[in-house]
Design a protein around this motif. Structure first.
Motif, PDB file in Angstrom:
ATOM      1  N   ALA A 103       0.852  -1.191   0.000  1.00 59.64           N
ATOM      2  CA  ALA A 103       0.000   0.000   0.000  1.00 59.64           C
ATOM      3  C   ALA A 103       0.884   1.235   0.000  1.00 59.64           C
ATOM      4  CB  ALA A 103      -0.910  -0.004   1.229  1.00 59.64           C
ATOM      5  N   ILE A 104       0.344   2.316  -0.533  1.00 59.49           N
ATOM      6  CA  ILE A 104       1.047   3.603  -0.478  1.00 59.49           C
ATOM      7  C   ILE A 104       0.153   4.581   0.271  1.00 59.49           C
ATOM      8  CG2 ILE A 104       2.189   5.421  -1.799  1.00 59.49           C
ATOM      9  CD1 ILE A 104       2.349   3.519  -4.168  1.00 59.49           C
ATOM     10  N   LEU A 105       0.706   5.176   1.307  1.00 57.56           N
ATOM     11  CA  LEU A 105      -0.025   6.196   2.062  1.00 57.56           C
ATOM     12  C   LEU A 105       0.549   7.554   1.672  1.00 57.56           C
ATOM     13  CD1 LEU A 105      -1.873   7.270   4.380  1.00 57.56           C
ATOM     14  CD2 LEU A 105       0.009   6.714   5.960  1.00 57.56           C
ATOM     15  N   PHE A 106      -0.337   8.434   1.192  1.00 62.50           N
ATOM     16  CA  PHE A 106       0.099   9.749   0.728  1.00 62.50           C
ATOM     17  C   PHE A 106      -0.099  10.797   1.815  1.00 62.50           C
ATOM     18  CE2 PHE A 106      -0.873   7.242  -2.962  1.00 62.50           C
ATOM     19  CZ  PHE A 106       0.148   7.547  -3.857  1.00 62.50           C
ATOM     20  N   LYS A 107       0.645  11.868   1.659  1.00 63.78           N
ATOM     21  CA  LYS A 107       0.590  13.004   2.574  1.00 63.78           C
ATOM     22  C   LYS A 107      -0.824  13.448   2.913  1.00 63.78           C
ATOM     23  CE  LYS A 107       4.419  16.241   2.552  1.00 63.78           C
ATOM     24  NZ  LYS A 107       5.164  17.143   1.695  1.00 63.78           N
ATOM     25  N   ASN A 108      -1.700  13.399   1.917  1.00 63.36           N
ATOM     26  CA  ASN A 108      -3.072  13.895   2.118  1.00 63.36           C
ATOM     27  C   ASN A 108      -3.993  12.851   2.755  1.00 63.36           C
ATOM     28  OD1 ASN A 108      -3.451  12.078   0.102  1.00 63.36           O
ATOM     29  ND2 ASN A 108      -4.217  13.540  -1.418  1.00 63.36           N
ATOM     30  N   GLY A 109      -3.424  11.717   3.165  1.00 59.11           N
ATOM     31  CA  GLY A 109      -4.242  10.710   3.833  1.00 59.11           C
ATOM     32  C   GLY A 109      -4.815   9.669   2.889  1.00 59.11           C
ATOM     33  N   GLU A 110      -4.662   9.897   1.588  1.00 59.81           N
ATOM     34  CA  GLU A 110      -5.155   8.884   0.649  1.00 59.81           C
ATOM     35  C   GLU A 110      -4.252   7.656   0.657  1.00 59.81           C
ATOM     36  OE1 GLU A 110      -6.185   9.965  -3.362  1.00 59.81           O
ATOM     37  OE2 GLU A 110      -7.088  11.844  -2.658  1.00 59.81           O
ATOM     38  N   VAL A 111      -4.911   6.524   0.333  1.00 58.57           N
ATOM     39  CA  VAL A 111      -4.150   5.268   0.295  1.00 58.57           C
ATOM     40  C   VAL A 111      -4.391   4.580  -1.044  1.00 58.57           C
ATOM     41  CG1 VAL A 111      -3.999   2.924   1.266  1.00 58.57           C
ATOM     42  CG2 VAL A 111      -4.150   4.895   2.797  1.00 58.57           C
ATOM     43  N   GLU A 112      -3.352   4.067  -1.628  1.00 56.85           N
ATOM     44  CA  GLU A 112      -3.500   3.171  -2.773  1.00 56.85           C
ATOM     45  C   GLU A 112      -3.159   1.771  -2.306  1.00 56.85           C
ATOM     46  OE1 GLU A 112      -1.251   4.785  -6.032  1.00 56.85           O
ATOM     47  OE2 GLU A 112      -2.673   6.446  -6.270  1.00 56.85           O
ATOM     48  N   LEU A 113      -4.156   0.883  -2.451  1.00 56.69           N
ATOM     49  CA  LEU A 113      -3.995  -0.484  -1.964  1.00 56.69           C
ATOM     50  C   LEU A 113      -3.920  -1.413  -3.164  1.00 56.69           C
ATOM     51  CD1 LEU A 113      -4.017  -2.501   0.426  1.00 56.69           C
ATOM     52  CD2 LEU A 113      -6.517  -2.483   0.276  1.00 56.69           C
ATOM     53  N   PHE A 114      -2.812  -2.153  -3.271  1.00 56.16           N
ATOM     54  CA  PHE A 114      -2.592  -2.982  -4.460  1.00 56.16           C
ATOM     55  C   PHE A 114      -3.190  -4.370  -4.274  1.00 56.16           C
ATOM     56  CE2 PHE A 114      -0.299  -0.085  -7.145  1.00 56.16           C
ATOM     57  CZ  PHE A 114       0.035   0.898  -6.239  1.00 56.16           C
ATOM     58  N   ALA A 115      -4.556  -4.383  -4.319  1.00 51.56           N
ATOM     59  CA  ALA A 115      -5.336  -5.619  -4.214  1.00 51.56           C
ATOM     60  C   ALA A 115      -6.568  -5.412  -5.080  1.00 51.56           C
ATOM     61  CB  ALA A 115      -5.731  -5.869  -2.767  1.00 51.56           C
ATOM     62  N   GLU A 116      -7.078  -6.514  -5.625  1.00 47.42           N
ATOM     63  CA  GLU A 116      -8.238  -6.367  -6.511  1.00 47.42           C
ATOM     64  C   GLU A 116      -9.465  -5.903  -5.728  1.00 47.42           C
ATOM     65  OE1 GLU A 116      -8.739  -9.470  -9.626  1.00 47.42           O
ATOM     66  OE2 GLU A 116      -6.971 -10.309  -8.635  1.00 47.42           O
ATOM     67  N   GLU A 117     -10.136  -4.912  -6.265  1.00 49.61           N
ATOM     68  CA  GLU A 117     -11.258  -4.315  -5.537  1.00 49.61           C
ATOM     69  C   GLU A 117     -12.376  -5.316  -5.291  1.00 49.61           C
ATOM     70  OE1 GLU A 117     -12.482  -0.554  -7.011  1.00 49.61           O
ATOM     71  OE2 GLU A 117     -13.605  -0.134  -5.171  1.00 49.61           O
ATOM     72  N   LYS A 118     -12.532  -6.266  -6.215  1.00 49.71           N
ATOM     73  CA  LYS A 118     -13.638  -7.219  -6.060  1.00 49.71           C
ATOM     74  C   LYS A 118     -13.461  -8.117  -4.836  1.00 49.71           C
ATOM     75  CE  LYS A 118     -11.617 -10.777  -8.970  1.00 49.71           C
ATOM     76  NZ  LYS A 118     -11.421 -11.306 -10.288  1.00 49.71           N
ATOM     77  N   ARG A 119     -12.279  -8.132  -4.248  1.00 43.99           N
ATOM     78  CA  ARG A 119     -12.076  -8.936  -3.040  1.00 43.99           C
ATOM     79  C   ARG A 119     -12.732  -8.281  -1.824  1.00 43.99           C
ATOM     80  NH1 ARG A 119      -5.802 -10.258  -2.496  1.00 43.99           N
ATOM     81  NH2 ARG A 119      -6.658 -11.360  -0.694  1.00 43.99           N
ATOM     82  N   ASN A 120     -12.973  -6.995  -1.914  1.00 41.31           N
ATOM     83  CA  ASN A 120     -13.526  -6.257  -0.778  1.00 41.31           C
ATOM     84  C   ASN A 120     -14.997  -6.622  -0.581  1.00 41.31           C
ATOM     85  OD1 ASN A 120     -13.947  -4.451   1.271  1.00 41.31           O
ATOM     86  ND2 ASN A 120     -14.222  -2.697  -0.109  1.00 41.31           N
ATOM     87  N   THR A 121     -15.354  -7.028   0.634  1.00 39.88           N
ATOM     88  CA  THR A 121     -16.734  -7.492   0.886  1.00 39.88           C
ATOM     89  C   THR A 121     -17.670  -6.363   1.279  1.00 39.88           C
ATOM     90  OG1 THR A 121     -16.122  -7.932   3.179  1.00 39.88           O
ATOM     91  CG2 THR A 121     -16.026  -9.794   1.630  1.00 39.88           C
ATOM     92  N   ASP A 122     -17.132  -5.190   1.547  1.00 42.07           N
ATOM     93  CA  ASP A 122     -18.003  -4.114   2.036  1.00 42.07           C
ATOM     94  C   ASP A 122     -17.604  -2.797   1.390  1.00 42.07           C
ATOM     95  OD1 ASP A 122     -19.521  -2.286   3.359  1.00 42.07           O
ATOM     96  OD2 ASP A 122     -18.581  -2.584   5.319  1.00 42.07           O
ATOM     97  N   SER A 123     -18.303  -2.459   0.327  1.00 41.04           N
ATOM     98  CA  SER A 123     -17.941  -1.241  -0.395  1.00 41.04           C
ATOM     99  C   SER A 123     -18.309   0.013   0.400  1.00 41.04           C
ATOM    100  CB  SER A 123     -18.620  -1.224  -1.766  1.00 41.04           C
ATOM    101  OG  SER A 123     -20.014  -1.294  -1.574  1.00 41.04           O
ATOM    102  N   GLU A 124     -19.075  -0.163   1.454  1.00 42.24           N
ATOM    103  CA  GLU A 124     -19.467   0.985   2.288  1.00 42.24           C
ATOM    104  C   GLU A 124     -18.560   1.155   3.507  1.00 42.24           C
ATOM    105  OE1 GLU A 124     -22.358   2.901   1.434  1.00 42.24           O
ATOM    106  OE2 GLU A 124     -21.945   1.720  -0.381  1.00 42.24           O
ATOM    107  N   ASN A 125     -17.576   0.298   3.624  1.00 41.32           N
ATOM    108  CA  ASN A 125     -16.700   0.332   4.808  1.00 41.32           C
ATOM    109  C   ASN A 125     -16.112   1.740   4.997  1.00 41.32           C
ATOM    110  OD1 ASN A 125     -14.666   0.103   6.691  1.00 41.32           O
ATOM    111  ND2 ASN A 125     -13.908  -1.864   5.920  1.00 41.32           N
ATOM    112  N   PRO A 126     -16.476   2.419   6.095  1.00 39.24           N
ATOM    113  CA  PRO A 126     -16.007   3.808   6.277  1.00 39.24           C
ATOM    114  C   PRO A 126     -14.488   3.904   6.417  1.00 39.24           C
ATOM    115  CG  PRO A 126     -17.076   2.996   8.281  1.00 39.24           C
ATOM    116  CD  PRO A 126     -17.316   1.966   7.226  1.00 39.24           C
ATOM    117  N   ASP A 127     -13.867   2.811   6.859  1.00 37.85           N
ATOM    118  CA  ASP A 127     -12.409   2.839   6.983  1.00 37.85           C
ATOM    119  C   ASP A 127     -11.726   2.845   5.618  1.00 37.85           C
ATOM    120  OD1 ASP A 127     -11.817   2.952   9.761  1.00 37.85           O
ATOM    121  OD2 ASP A 127     -12.504   0.879   9.973  1.00 37.85           O
TER     122      ASP A 127
END
Lengths: 578, 578
Positions: B204-228
């Motif tokens: 993962a890359i965490l940027f200065k502005n708090g954004e994160v790029e996570l190098f995993a396929e999005e379809k693996r995520n079970t909760d698209s509403e996850n506030p985290d």
């Protein structure tokens, strides 16, 4: 004096001059001729560094000496810093921009310090000579004391054997030895260039073929027939740089230990294009592992020293009108009763009540307290012994109840004692460092949320430095403890403005079995049973106390006067009845 | 397979190919798709490295696995080395001259290792892809497990807050996080990419502005509403290098932690001309200091886990015909009785008699012993708990007398227990490291010339790795212990071919006062009083045992069946009567 220094700086267009309180050998006790800071500033403490400016100057010392510095310095001239809050390096990096010139005497600076400094300062100026020496009127002469040999009976190993041993680790054409105690050990010689430690302050070069060049005047040597000085050539100390330049014609690789080499010497080697091999001085370890003659010497020295301390403790019981200075003098008198006692191994710390809480206390006429009332008296002292049959160095601290000690004092003394015994009784696998054992001495204090702010133990030399590397017992002492090392065991507890407690014995590291080591306590002087809460002690702890005091009785009783003997026997019985 | 690899080496004109048993994340438990050494050599142990040659190959493992390697490897092909006697680096420096080519998969190598290797080898060849993967038929697929979130009730802190906290320590434009457990902690997510630890294997890359790029396929995520996962962009893992090259157009400085970064990634940053800032990943410390929700979770997990272990210990008493495998299965059954139990936190070590002396023993049908006769049974196990109200990770070892233990076993168990209690009761100044405390757990064994050959404690995660940095309790654990850390306390003693003893509880580091810390034991399961010589125990040690068992009774008794409860209460009474 300060004004003359400022003139010098202005003339040389130097912004600042950094002066540490050290000599070119980084000696623990400075010769009088090297006490430049004391001469310039009036400050008499041991740990200090000053950055002299053309206007203001900056004085750095540690927590022990801040108050003293405030009293002794001219506060219009000096700003005082606590080194642990702001180090010299931090100050330099914060205050010296790229345009500033900082001057140094490279003989007084370690290689590491200069290298760190280089990163932070615009220009470093390495002075050819120390400017203080030029303005210092009546500067004391260097101590060119007599050099004397130590017989093989005492050292256990002749210089030839030692040189062969050290040469096995040589990775160059020659090694420059910059630690005076290491030269003394290697050549089995001693001198009296400084107080407390029988050192010759000099450099030496050990060559592959076993020859040594010793940079000290030959006339100082008292025994031209000394067999340990065969193949040792005395050279004038002030010819060292010339000699290095000559050697550079025939030698390529030269070994030093940068951790104890000043920058001037390092730079000299660089200028002469030597390939420098940086390696821990092999003498450090060899010297720290005492052979059987040195162990015999330490044991004998501790019998003589323990006798003096025991006599002193009896005397103290019967002299309620004494004070800190008189008491320390009295102990010195008892030590002097032995013909083998040479001089103290350091300045005694003799502190009653609140003075006992000052870890590096030195009693002066101003601070001197009467030893009376209800509190604790702490005395930390030691001797250098040099007899015909043995030599050795001692260091012992005892804490004694005066009047009626409080329950808190007794509880805390007992915690310190439990830590002392835990360490004294420790067995540990070969390879274990002092850092690993340190907590054993602190654990019983920690249980009450208490601690002490110094190491638990330091190495001790054989008729050499009372503080000797490379091992110790503290969180920073990562070198493995080895058979034959002698270390102090000195946990304490200090309640500021009230009282201090410290219990210090020296211990020898010895074999327990093939895989384990243990300690053998060398120091022989009783502890004060009035300060022990025996209900807090476990059976093994009580047993240790009993055996320890029985051994003291066995070794010392017959050498005591009748009254002293009766007192000691009664005291030992008190431990046996617990 | 080996022959195909040799053909590849010859074709590529490579002399040797070095393959460690690791993946690009240096995971403690390898996914099946990364078990290349097992595929190629048949070796199933965890610690190994192989240098494949065109003729002979060289296999390196540690003392635990030498016998196993000899059984599992083709000895005509492989020469086996004990790493502690000859490391891969030593072998390389001794055997590869300047003409030799050594090939590596840079994704599997640490930056430090490659840098050391460079000094010793003629030519290092960095392969674009791992040659094993090309010849590996039916290679298991990567585990692309589902990514799930952990509610704030469990984590105690939302990802936004955590990111802000970590960004305070950022010294670059962005930081690349290469430790899967650190990404999981930062984003409050988990997955199941490997056994035993609920990890998502990703960068993962965490940027200065708090954004994160996570190098995993999005379809693996079970909760698209996850506030985290707000401000988290999922990117394809195989686009990582492309993304780095794009980022190099807009960013200058990038931060990594070289100690957990593979050489491929490091090299990628260099190739893209990033200014690399090497800094300890700030998540390491943040993650290790548990907040109150995590502490609540650990406490609850230990109640549930302790109940299972206690039920198991009762069951064991009444099932004399069981064996190591059945016993471990039975304990797992008890754990599964809790709806909040997910799976074991590591492979149980269930060893009777001589098998208990094998520190990392894994019972197989070949080695499985009946638990009967007179000896000791050791079981080391733990669970991952993920409930609606709490989550947590446990790790516990109990040693139980089977039949009649010998006096020696009882004495040694008591020594181990005294060490365990000394550590559990320790109070220590803030700033103290595990290295300083380690001797407390060993001292009573050392007194008898005994020791154990593993660390005394390791950090433990919150529903994360059962072995977590940066702190531990061992001579190598120099990081200060901090409030909120969870560590194991697991001294032991192993008599080869006879029996093993280990007592392991987890402990929380908590405040004692402003200056001191102490431990609070979390694990709740009784010890075996039949193994304790109470005459060797001090009063404070007995008190600790009494309080500990009273707490167990209080927390667990009412959740036990009648017979279990009666047994526990009787056991606790035995401690109280001492």
């Amino acid at each position: 004096m300060l004004s003359k220094l400022k003139v010098f700086l202005k003339e040389q267009k130097i912004d600042y001059f950094l002066l540490p309180n050290s000599d070119e050998f980084f000696s623990e006790y400075l010769p009088e001729s090297e006490k430049r800071i004391q001469y310039l500033t009036g400050f008499s403490g041991s740990n200090a560094a000053v950055i002299f400016g053309t206007k203001k100057s900056y004085f750095f010392t540690d927590g022990r000496y801040i108050l003293q510095a405030q009293n002794q310095l001219d506060l219009k001239e000096f700003e005082i810093f606590n080194m642990s809050e702001k180090s010299v390096l931090t100050w330099v990096s914060e205050n010296l921009n790229a345009q500033k010139k900082l001057a140094l005497d490279p003989k007084l600076m370690s290689v590491n310090f200069v290298n760190s400094c280089k990163k932070n300062v615009g220009e470093l100026v390495f002075l050819d000579s120390n400017p203080v020496d030029k303005i210092w009127r009546d500067r004391p002469k260097t101590n060119n004391s007599k050099i004397f040999g130590c017989a093989k009976k005492l050292t256990g190993s002749d210089s030839k054997t030692k040189r062969a041993q050290i040469l096995q680790e040589l990775e160059a054409d020659a090694v420059i030895i910059t630690k005076p105690e290491n030269i003394c050990w290697l050549l089995n010689i001693r001198a009296a260039d400084i107080e407390f430690t029988p050192l010759l302050l000099a450099y030496a070069i050990l060559f592959k073929n076993g020859e040594v060049e010793l940079f000290a005047e030959e006339k100082r040597n008292t025994d031209s027939e000394n067999p340990d000085l065969v193949k040792v050539n005395f050279l004038q100390p002030n010819c060292f740089d010339l000699r290095i330049s000559v050697l550079s014609k025939s030698l390529k690789k030269i070994q030093i230990d940068e951790s104890c080499t000043n920058y001037w010497l390092y730079n000299l080697l660089q200028k002469n294009h030597f390939e420098i091999v940086n390696k821990n001085d092999a003498i450090e370890i060899a010297k720290s592992c005492k052979n059987s003659a040195e162990i015999f010497g330490a044991t004998e020295a501790h019998k003589v020293d323990g006798l003096a301390v025991t006599k002193f403790l009896f005397w103290l019981q019967n002299n309620s009108q004494t004070d800190e200075i008189k008491a320390a003098e009295k102990l010195l008198e008892f030590r002097k009763e032995s013909a083998d006692f040479l001089y103290p191994s350091f300045a005694s710390i003799s502190g009653f009540a609140s003075n006992g809480a000052v870890i590096h206390y030195h009693a002066t006429s101003k601070t001197n307290k009467k030893i009376s009332g209800d509190s604790l008296y702490l005395i930390d002292s030691g001797g250098q012994y040099f007899g015909t049959n043995f030599f050795g160095t001692t260091d012992i601290t005892r804490t004694i109840a005066i009047g009626k000690p409080s329950a808190e004092m007794i509880e805390n003394f007992t915690r310190v004692l439990k830590g002392h015994i835990a360490l004294a009784r420790a067995k540990f696998p070969r390879g274990t460092s002092g850092a690993q054992l340190d907590a054993l001495a602190r654990n019983h204090l920690w249980q009450a949320g208490l601690d002490f702010d110094h190491g638990t133990g330091h190495g001790v030399g054989s008729f050499l430095s009372v503080h000797e590397g490379p091992c110790g017992i503290s969180k920073r002492a990562h070198h493995p403890l080895l058979e034959g090392m002698i270390l102090s065991n000195e946990p304490g507890f200090y309640k500021a403005n009230e009282y201090g407690i410290r219990i210090e014995n020296l211990m020898l590291v010895e074999k327990f079995d093939e895989r384990f080591l243990q300690f053998c306590t060398l120091t022989l002087a009783p502890l004060d049973p009035d300060l022990i809460d025996f209900t807090m002690m476990t059976r093994p702890e009580k047993k240790w106390l009993q055996k320890y005091h029985q051994q003291i009785e066995k070794e010392l009783a017959d050498k005591l006067l009748a009254a002293e003997k009766a007192w000691l026997q009664n005291l030992v019985r008190r431990f046996l009845l617990k």
